[in-house]
Design a protein around this motif. Structure first.
Motif, short mmCIF file in Angstrom:
data_model
loop_
_atom_site.label_atom_id
_atom_site.label_comp_id
_atom_site.label_asym_id
_atom_site.label_seq_id
_atom_site.Cartn_x
_atom_site.Cartn_y
_atom_site.Cartn_z
N HIS A 272 0.90 -1.15 0.04
CA HIS A 272 -0.04 0.06 -0.09
C HIS A 272 0.91 1.29 0.00
O HIS A 272 1.06 2.13 -0.97
N GLN A 273 1.62 1.43 1.02
CA GLN A 273 2.46 2.77 1.16
C GLN A 273 3.89 2.36 1.64
O GLN A 273 4.65 3.03 2.48
N THR A 274 4.24 1.04 1.37
CA THR A 274 5.35 0.51 1.75
C THR A 274 5.80 0.58 3.25
O THR A 274 7.12 0.69 3.81
N GLU B 183 6.68 -5.81 11.20
CA GLU B 183 6.96 -5.12 12.36
C GLU B 183 5.98 -5.00 13.45
O GLU B 183 5.67 -3.87 13.96
N VAL B 184 5.02 -5.92 13.69
CA VAL B 184 3.80 -5.75 14.37
C VAL B 184 4.10 -6.10 15.87
O VAL B 184 4.93 -6.76 16.23
N ALA C 129 -2.10 -6.66 10.88
CA ALA C 129 -2.33 -5.49 10.17
C ALA C 129 -1.38 -4.55 10.33
O ALA C 129 -0.45 -4.67 11.09
N CYS C 130 -1.14 -4.12 9.04
CA CYS C 130 0.15 -3.26 8.90
C CYS C 130 0.23 -2.01 9.94
O CYS C 130 -0.89 -1.34 10.21
N PRO C 131 1.22 -2.07 10.58
CA PRO C 131 1.31 -0.85 11.58
C PRO C 131 0.91 0.29 11.15
O PRO C 131 0.48 1.42 11.87
N TRP C 132 1.27 0.50 9.76
CA TRP C 132 0.92 2.23 9.35
C TRP C 132 -0.38 2.44 8.99
O TRP C 132 -1.06 3.46 9.63
N HIS C 133 -1.16 1.57 8.30
CA HIS C 133 -2.42 1.98 8.03
C HIS C 133 -3.47 0.85 8.13
O HIS C 133 -4.55 0.90 7.74
N GLY C 134 -3.05 -0.29 8.81
CA GLY C 134 -3.94 -1.19 9.27
C GLY C 134 -4.47 -2.14 8.18
O GLY C 134 -5.58 -2.96 8.54
#
Lengths: 384, 115
Positions: B41-43, B48-49, B76-81
């Motif tokens: 999505h946005q790299t 790293e959860v 879930a990606c730490p950045w945007h879920g």
């Protein structure tokens, strides 16, 4: 063929980054008797939008985030905060941001406060703390004062107080729960002072549920639905209000920016208002041109930027409101839905358009140079 | 080789570096899985959860009732879920997207990745 520019080739001005103000931070800066209130709140520490003094019971359920419903576990780090300018500088470096425009966290809900004097005192304390602790133009960190919509004259005095401060470049206008909307003439002292101080004004909303339009979103069953509307409807309502009450006619030199709603709503509102103007002009005869002419003079922050499958659609969309000169990059760092500059960089804008969107449009809006120097304060600077 | 099997106990996960790659290695219910530490999505740093969770699902055959599903199998990606199913690399947010999985081999108590 010329080499394609990389992010490092652009000055990146980030028009929306958030500091985190704990109640304990503001205690040394707030007047009595309000200090006692903050001391009481500070004894019950909470984080990010969960501060008791900005939570309207039953309407703004901070303890469970933006949700009225169940809370599921997730590894999404949705409650990031930044507590020091050193940490902010380091984190902005990691996402290629050169200049960060500082907004608050908890004060995003300032307009929900019903006690006018308390709201004004909190805004004054935040402003003093921000200026003293965070604003470091030499490190690319400059701030927006918080406007207290409950106390326009007090806010105007705050603007005058910091008008010559090199670390202040704008005024943040709370969108969430503001009543009346920002076009009301009661706010004229704020706009007059901002124009005189050479400050931009930036509207910023937040996700709350509140009886005030357009935040009466209790009918939705999910936080997902409420978040979809909380920022965009606020920006749309306030833009329509500000244009239809003639703010840009009364304050023609005021730079107005709408943040955290993406940009796809702009062409819709612009064309809709122009259509309504055809039959409604006599109601708003202080306007001297169609609404789109004013709308094209405002600034729009990118985040959360739309992510269509065909990225070229974004170029077409921005062109619909002549946005190449009026769109400004924002990340919303460190919040849960922040944008990395790469997201804009991937879009097939020309390098020249990217240069404007990443930096020079914002520098023009704030009337500063790429070294974070306010041009109106510079000796010998030409008048805008 | 990325370590000994006992360094990847059940329920654990960690990110290892192999050459220029950063790879998340997960032990889900006794099976090892490896995914790139990169959200398309946005790299964001996908692996790293802080925890591996389950998530919700709703199915027509259960009248769209919310069910708890894929327990201990979701990141879930730490950045945007954006959610991913660790054992398959399948993205729950965008069903058409699956991220690649690396083959994990265990030989005589030694864990290695195959490219």
């Amino acid at each position: 063929m010329a080499k394609r520019a990389t992010l490092d080739d652009f000055v990146v001005v980030d028009c929306d980054v958030h500091v985190h103000e704990m109640p304990s931070d503001l205690i040394p800066y707030i007047d009595m008797p309000w200090r006692v209130s903050l001391e009481t709140i500070a004894a019950n520490a909470a984080k990010y939008l969960e501060i008791g003094y900005l939570d309207v019971p039953a309407f703004s359920p901070g303890a469970s985030g933006s949700s009225f419903g169940p809370v599921w576990p997730s590894s999404h780090e949705a409650a990031r905060v930044v507590l020091t300018p050193e940490a902010m500088r380091a984190e902005l470096d990691t996402i290629n941001v050169d200049i960060g425009i500082l907004f608050p966290d908890s004060m995003l809900k300032l307009a929900t406060i019903t006690d006018e004097e308390y709201a004004a005192a909190l805004a004054r304390a935040y402003n003093a703390w921000l200026v003293e602790t965070w604003c470091r133009p030499e490190q690319g960190l400059v701030g927006c004062l918080v406007a207290s919509p409950q106390a326009p004259e007090d806010t105007a005095a705050q603007i005058e107080k910091y008008a010559k401060h090199p670390g202040v470049v704008g005024v943040y206008l709370p969108g969430a729960a503001v009543d009346p909307l920002w076009g009301d003439r009661k706010y004229d002292p704020i706009f007059k002072a901002a124009e005189a101080a050479d400050f931009a004004v930036l509207l910023h909303s937040v996700g709350i549920v509140h009886p005030t339009y357009p935040f009466n979103t209790h009918g939705f069953t999910s936080g997902f639905a409420r978040h979809t509307t909380s920022h965009t409807l606020s920006m749309m309502a306030n833009l329509v209000d500000m244009v239809s009450t003639g703010v840009p006619e009364r304050f023609p030199n005021l730079r107005i920016c709408f943040t955290e709603a993406g940009v796809a709503w702009v062409p819709f509102v612009m064309m809709r208002m122009d259509r309504a103007y055809r039959e409604g002009r006599a109601e708003v005869s202080y306007l001297t041109k169609p609404p789109s002419e004013y709308i094209k003079s405002f600034f729009y922050a990118t985040q959360p930027i739309e992510e269509p499958q065909t990225l070229a659609d974004m170029v077409r969309l921005v062109n619909l409101y002549d946005g190449e000169n009026q769109t400004v990059f924002a990340s919303d760092w460190p919040h849960h839905d922040f944008d990395h500059p790469n997201k804009i960089h991937q879009m097939p804008f020309s390098d020249e358009a990217k240069r404007k969107i990443f930096g020079t449009n914002a520098l023009r809006m704030f009337n500063m140079d790429e070294h974070c120097r306010r041009l109106s304060l510079s000796q010998g600077a030409a008048a805008r | 080789m990325i370590g000994k099997l006992e360094e990847f106990p059940e329920g654990s996960h960690r990110v290892v570096t192999v050459g220029r790659r950063r790879i998340g290695v997960f032990n889900v219910k006794g099976s090892l899985h490896a995914l790139p530490n990169l959200c398309p999505h946005q790299t964001g740093p996908l692996c790293e959860v802080k925890k591996v969770t389950g998530t919700t699902q709703a199915r027509a055959e259960n009248d769209w009732a919310i069910e708890w599903a894929f327990d201990q199998e979701i990141i879930a990606c730490p950045w945007h879920g954006i959610e991913y199913h660790v054992p398959t690399g399948r993205c729950l947010t965008f069903p058409e997207i699956s991220i690649r999985s690396y083959e994990v081999a265990v030989d005589d108590g030694v864990v290695s990745l195959e490219f």
